[in-house]
Design a protein around this motif. Structure first.
Motif, PDB file in Angstrom:
ATOM      1  N   CYS A   6       0.859  -1.181   0.000  1.00 25.11           N
ATOM      2  CA  CYS A   6       0.000   0.000   0.000  1.00 25.11           C
ATOM      3  C   CYS A   6       0.896   1.233   0.000  1.00 25.11           C
ATOM      4  CB  CYS A   6      -0.899  -0.014   1.234  1.00 25.11           C
ATOM      5  SG  CYS A   6      -1.900   1.473   1.418  1.00 25.11           S
ATOM      6  N   LEU A   7       0.543   2.194  -0.815  1.00 29.29           N
ATOM      7  CA  LEU A   7       1.378   3.391  -0.933  1.00 29.29           C
ATOM      8  C   LEU A   7       1.341   4.258   0.323  1.00 29.29           C
ATOM      9  CD1 LEU A   7       0.442   4.347  -4.594  1.00 29.29           C
ATOM     10  CD2 LEU A   7       2.445   3.097  -3.799  1.00 29.29           C
ATOM     11  N   SER A   8       0.290   4.143   1.130  1.00 28.75           N
ATOM     12  CA  SER A   8       0.152   4.979   2.320  1.00 28.75           C
ATOM     13  C   SER A   8       0.717   4.335   3.582  1.00 28.75           C
ATOM     14  CB  SER A   8      -1.313   5.317   2.560  1.00 28.75           C
ATOM     15  OG  SER A   8      -1.827   6.042   1.477  1.00 28.75           O
ATOM     16  N   GLY A  10       2.022   0.893   3.811  1.00 21.28           N
ATOM     17  CA  GLY A  10       3.078  -0.094   3.624  1.00 21.28           C
ATOM     18  C   GLY A  10       2.666  -1.538   3.797  1.00 21.28           C
ATOM     19  N   LYS A  11       1.384  -1.812   4.030  1.00 23.84           N
ATOM     20  CA  LYS A  11       0.919  -3.194   4.193  1.00 23.84           C
ATOM     21  C   LYS A  11       0.990  -3.912   2.844  1.00 23.84           C
ATOM     22  CE  LYS A  11      -3.013  -6.014   5.483  1.00 23.84           C
ATOM     23  NZ  LYS A  11      -4.326  -6.074   6.077  1.00 23.84           N
ATOM     24  N   VAL A  12       1.381  -5.177   2.863  1.00 23.55           N
ATOM     25  CA  VAL A  12       1.443  -5.972   1.641  1.00 23.55           C
ATOM     26  C   VAL A  12       0.022  -6.216   1.144  1.00 23.55           C
ATOM     27  CG1 VAL A  12       2.140  -8.166   0.634  1.00 23.55           C
ATOM     28  CG2 VAL A  12       3.595  -7.064   2.338  1.00 23.55           C
ATOM     29  N   VAL A  13      -0.275  -5.787  -0.085  1.00 26.01           N
ATOM     30  CA  VAL A  13      -1.620  -5.952  -0.644  1.00 26.01           C
ATOM     31  C   VAL A  13      -1.634  -6.825  -1.892  1.00 26.01           C
ATOM     32  CG1 VAL A  13      -2.550  -3.814   0.310  1.00 26.01           C
ATOM     33  CG2 VAL A  13      -1.478  -3.787  -1.917  1.00 26.01           C
ATOM     34  N   SER A  14      -0.514  -6.999  -2.556  1.00 24.65           N
ATOM     35  CA  SER A  14      -0.499  -7.749  -3.809  1.00 24.65           C
ATOM     36  C   SER A  14      -0.842  -9.223  -3.615  1.00 24.65           C
ATOM     37  CB  SER A  14       0.856  -7.620  -4.494  1.00 24.65           C
ATOM     38  OG  SER A  14       1.864  -8.189  -3.690  1.00 24.65           O
ATOM     39  N   ALA A  15      -0.620  -9.756  -2.424  1.00 24.91           N
ATOM     40  CA  ALA A  15      -0.911 -11.162  -2.162  1.00 24.91           C
ATOM     41  C   ALA A  15      -2.404 -11.455  -2.203  1.00 24.91           C
ATOM     42  CB  ALA A  15      -0.347 -11.558  -0.797  1.00 24.91           C
ATOM     43  N   SER A  40      -8.851  -3.986   5.925  1.00 23.39           N
ATOM     44  CA  SER A  40      -9.761  -3.119   6.668  1.00 23.39           C
ATOM     45  C   SER A  40      -9.409  -1.637   6.584  1.00 23.39           C
ATOM     46  CB  SER A  40      -9.794  -3.539   8.137  1.00 23.39           C
ATOM     47  OG  SER A  40      -8.493  -3.464   8.680  1.00 23.39           O
ATOM     48  N   ARG A  41      -8.162  -1.315   6.324  1.00 24.96           N
ATOM     49  CA  ARG A  41      -7.776   0.091   6.253  1.00 24.96           C
ATOM     50  C   ARG A  41      -8.277   0.713   4.955  1.00 24.96           C
ATOM     51  NH1 ARG A  41      -1.810  -1.541   7.597  1.00 24.96           N
ATOM     52  NH2 ARG A  41      -2.037  -1.928   9.826  1.00 24.96           N
ATOM     53  N   TYR A  42      -8.763   1.934   5.046  1.00 20.06           N
ATOM     54  CA  TYR A  42      -9.313   2.577   3.846  1.00 20.06           C
ATOM     55  C   TYR A  42      -8.252   2.836   2.791  1.00 20.06           C
ATOM     56  CZ  TYR A  42      -7.694   7.007   5.846  1.00 20.06           C
ATOM     57  OH  TYR A  42      -6.925   8.009   6.363  1.00 20.06           O
ATOM     58  N   CYS A  43      -7.007   3.043   3.205  1.00 18.09           N
ATOM     59  CA  CYS A  43      -5.954   3.288   2.217  1.00 18.09           C
ATOM     60  C   CYS A  43      -5.665   2.015   1.409  1.00 18.09           C
ATOM     61  CB  CYS A  43      -4.686   3.809   2.886  1.00 18.09           C
ATOM     62  SG  CYS A  43      -3.986   2.744   4.163  1.00 18.09           S
ATOM     63  N   CYS A  44      -5.722   0.870   2.067  1.00 20.55           N
ATOM     64  CA  CYS A  44      -5.499  -0.402   1.372  1.00 20.55           C
ATOM     65  C   CYS A  44      -6.693  -0.761   0.495  1.00 20.55           C
ATOM     66  CB  CYS A  44      -5.253  -1.521   2.377  1.00 20.55           C
ATOM     67  SG  CYS A  44      -3.782  -1.295   3.403  1.00 20.55           S
TER      68      CYS A  44
END
Length: 55
Positions: A6-8, A10-15, A40-44
């Motif tokens: 995630c650009l905001s 940093g959580k891995v989202v591509s998986a 759950s985060r709105y940025c993700c």
């Protein structure tokens, strides 16, 4: 291609993207899919909902 993190925050989202894409193409509600995947985060969530394939 979706970014790996995630650009905001940093959580891995591509998986989770392939599962999200497959389930939404089958007609499931994007909100329900993201909730079940644990995004759950709105940025993700924005990373998934606003993504447009460039290919």
């Amino acid at each position: 291609m979706i970014p790996v993190r995630c650009l905001s925050c940093g959580k891995v989202v591509s998986a989770y993207f392939e599962e999200y894409q497959k389930r939404t193409e089958e007609g499931e509600d994007p909100k329900k899919v993201l909730d079940e995947l644990g995004i759950s985060r709105y940025c993700c969530r924005r990373m998934f909902i606003a993504h447009v394939e460039v290919w």
